[in-house]
Design an enzyme around this catalytic site. Structure first.
Site, mmCIF file in Angstrom:
data_model
loop_
_atom_site.group_PDB
_atom_site.id
_atom_site.type_symbol
_atom_site.label_atom_id
_atom_site.label_comp_id
_atom_site.label_asym_id
_atom_site.label_seq_id
_atom_site.Cartn_x
_atom_site.Cartn_y
_atom_site.Cartn_z
ATOM 1 N N LYS A 20 0.827 -1.214 0.000
ATOM 2 C CA LYS A 20 0.000 0.000 0.000
ATOM 3 C C LYS A 20 0.859 1.261 0.000
ATOM 4 C CE LYS A 20 -3.023 1.015 3.485
ATOM 5 N NZ LYS A 20 -3.227 2.441 3.875
ATOM 6 N N SER A 21 1.868 1.302 0.858
ATOM 7 C CA SER A 21 2.734 2.483 0.928
ATOM 8 C C SER A 21 3.412 2.744 -0.412
ATOM 9 C CB SER A 21 3.805 2.289 2.009
ATOM 10 O OG SER A 21 3.230 2.210 3.283
ATOM 11 N N ARG A 25 2.981 5.847 -3.338
ATOM 12 C CA ARG A 25 4.150 6.630 -3.735
ATOM 13 C C ARG A 25 4.492 6.450 -5.208
ATOM 14 N NH1 ARG A 25 4.149 5.662 1.549
ATOM 15 N NH2 ARG A 25 5.279 7.002 3.032
ATOM 16 N N SER A 166 7.369 9.086 12.301
ATOM 17 C CA SER A 166 6.272 8.982 11.337
ATOM 18 C C SER A 166 6.811 9.073 9.921
ATOM 19 C CB SER A 166 5.236 10.092 11.564
ATOM 20 O OG SER A 166 4.324 10.149 10.475
ATOM 21 N N ASP A 314 1.803 -1.026 12.033
ATOM 22 C CA ASP A 314 0.518 -1.415 11.449
ATOM 23 C C ASP A 314 0.152 -2.867 11.744
ATOM 24 O OD1 ASP A 314 -0.049 1.066 10.387
ATOM 25 O OD2 ASP A 314 0.886 0.634 8.456
ATOM 26 N N LYS A 341 -4.607 6.328 14.626
ATOM 27 C CA LYS A 341 -4.788 5.653 13.339
ATOM 28 C C LYS A 341 -6.260 5.800 12.927
ATOM 29 C CE LYS A 341 -0.611 4.025 12.544
ATOM 30 N NZ LYS A 341 0.136 4.270 11.285
ATOM 31 N N ARG A 345 -6.566 2.190 17.939
ATOM 32 C CA ARG A 345 -6.354 0.745 17.805
ATOM 33 C C ARG A 345 -6.024 0.063 19.129
ATOM 34 N NH1 ARG A 345 -3.229 0.708 11.920
ATOM 35 N NH2 ARG A 345 -5.137 0.941 10.674
ATOM 36 N N ARG A 387 -7.614 -2.776 9.341
ATOM 37 C CA ARG A 387 -6.721 -3.721 10.034
ATOM 38 C C ARG A 387 -7.414 -4.391 11.225
ATOM 39 N NH1 ARG A 387 -2.481 -3.091 6.891
ATOM 40 N NH2 ARG A 387 -1.816 -0.979 6.328
#
Length: 428
Positions: A20-21, A25, A166, A314, A341, A345, A387
């Site tokens: 996903k990241s 990008r 982060s 994550d 998040k 979570r 998630r």
């Protein structure tokens, strides 16, 4: 939605969706590069499709075929003002990185998202960008979306010590730095995922990385590339845990991304005594990928904290589930970032797994999990968090009697649209 329960073992091989990241990008770099970028194994999930939608609104031509995404890059200067606000849905990555990309453009932009995005803190991105000369603000002067970015600002270099670990904040600053005068220096608090840095080099740019210090010069241009996105280790994590805790299981996960800034869960599995083997590793367009094999294992509790946390942030919800099936106590600490998040979570994991019979105590910055506990049927919710939803499906595999009903199961499509199909494909 009724979840899959009481299945004796998961056996077989699957390829998890693209990272996903990196999918986010790849579109971003493709857009700000000159020429054509071809992306294979792109994650066609809600969040990443939202990034495509945003760049189309900014005037970038993007073609979608069954096998590929083709981005016709415009360079930074070719981006055009959207006709209206950019709606990025549920994607925190998109809104934060776009703030950096759009901070130096010569037009105004409003970025908004769903109810979850409207609750997520944005000062962590706005404040450093404002130090560089950007003009932006949240709703009614707050730090919350919608975010208004006032263009036609000259960005200047800065040296910045990050107060939080982060990758999203770091990446937003890097994108702004690429448009600034001079060299920007970023000092990380802890090492976080470095996909942005590696993609700068992949697209022909320059960046220096020395331990926790990053140096990036402004005024760079990029060239379109061909790339294949490796499988998302965060998606693979659910099957890693399923294979370890479901009796009689052996699962092979192919073409999983093995970037060391993302594989903290492998270290935790080893600490807990789990059977996890990586084989056939190879470089895929500059990124390490390989096959991960897991088998049912006897597990023991452990302590998780410190600099490993950014490498598995994550994965903590499903690691907590793993810990419920380990003998002894597992302590997860230094993970307060989980509170901001898609949902809190820490609270969500404790509340929902405790409904199913787990023994979990939430703390200010983590969880205390006492195992080993059998899990039973219950009505649970994802809180709209993908998630949490996927973790609860893996938990449901251990339930021997009754049904597990999941509210807001549709959240899973944010990162893994074929998740439930892939579970069924592994059933004995």
């Amino acid at each position: 939605m009724k979840l899959i329960t009481n299945k004796q073992g998961l056996v077989g091989a699957i390829t998890v969706p693209g990272d996903k990241s990196m999918s986010h990008r790849s579109i971003m770099f493709g857009a700000i590069a000159e020429g054509k970028t071809v992306i294979r194994h792109f994650l066609r999930a809600d969040d990443c499709l939202g990034t495509i939608k945003a760049f189309k609104a900014l005037g970038v031509k993007i073609e979608e075929t069954e096998e590929e995404i083709i981005v016709h890059g415009t360079g930074f200067d070719g981006l055009k003002q959207a006709d209206g606000p950019l709606d990025i849905g549920n994607s925190g990555t998109t809104i934060r990185l776009m703030m950096g990309i759009l901070a130096g453009r010569d037009f105004d932009t409003v970025i908004l998202g769903d109810e979850s995005i409207a609750k997520r803190p944005m000062n962590r991105v706005m404040l450093p960008l404002q130090q560089m000369g950007a003009k932006m603000h949240g709703k009614d002067g707050s730090e919350f979306a919608p975010i208004t970015i006032n263009g036609k600002q000259s960005l200047k270099r800065m040296e910045y010590h990050m107060p939080v670990a982060s990758a999203q904040v770091k990446s937003a600053i890097i994108f702004a730095a690429l448009q600034a005068e001079g060299e920007t220096i970023i000092h990380e608090k802890e090492k976080t995922r470095d996909h942005t840095e590696h993609m700068i080099r992949q697209f022909g740019g320059e960046i220096e990385m020395d331990g926790l210090t990053i140096r990036v010069k402004g005024g760079q241009t990029f060239t379109g590339q061909e790339m294949t996105v490796p499988g998302d280790v965060s998606s693979a994590a659910f099957f890693i845990v399923a294979g370890l805790i479901t009796p009689g299981s052996e699962i092979e996960l192919t073409h999983v991304g093995l970037n060391p800034t993302r594989t903290g869960i492998f270290d935790v599995v080893e600490q807990m005594g789990g059977s996890l083997v990586v084989k056939d590793s190879s470089r895929s367009t500059g990124k390490l990928a390989g096959t991960v094999v897991v088998k049912t294992s006897d597990l023991k509790g452990t302590e998780i904290g410190g600099d490993i946390i950014p490498r598995l942030i994550d994965e903590i919800p499903v690691i907590a589930l793993l810990a419920t099936q380990a003998e002894g106590t597992t302590i997860i600490k230094d993970a307060a970032e989980l509170k901001v998040k898609e949902t809190n979570r820490i609270d969500a994991v404790a509340t929902e797994l405790n409904k199913m019979g787990a023994d979990i105590t939430p703390t200010e910055d983590g969880l205390i999990i006492r195992g080993k506990t059998p899990l039973h049927a219950a009505n649970v919710t994802s809180y709209g968090d993908h998630r949490i939803g996927m973790m609860l499906q893996i938990a449901a595999l251990l339930v021997e009697e009754g049904d597990v009903e999941l509210e807001r199961a549709e959240a899973v499509s944010v990162s893994y649209p074929t998740f439930f199909e892939d579970i069924r494909s592994l059933l004995k």
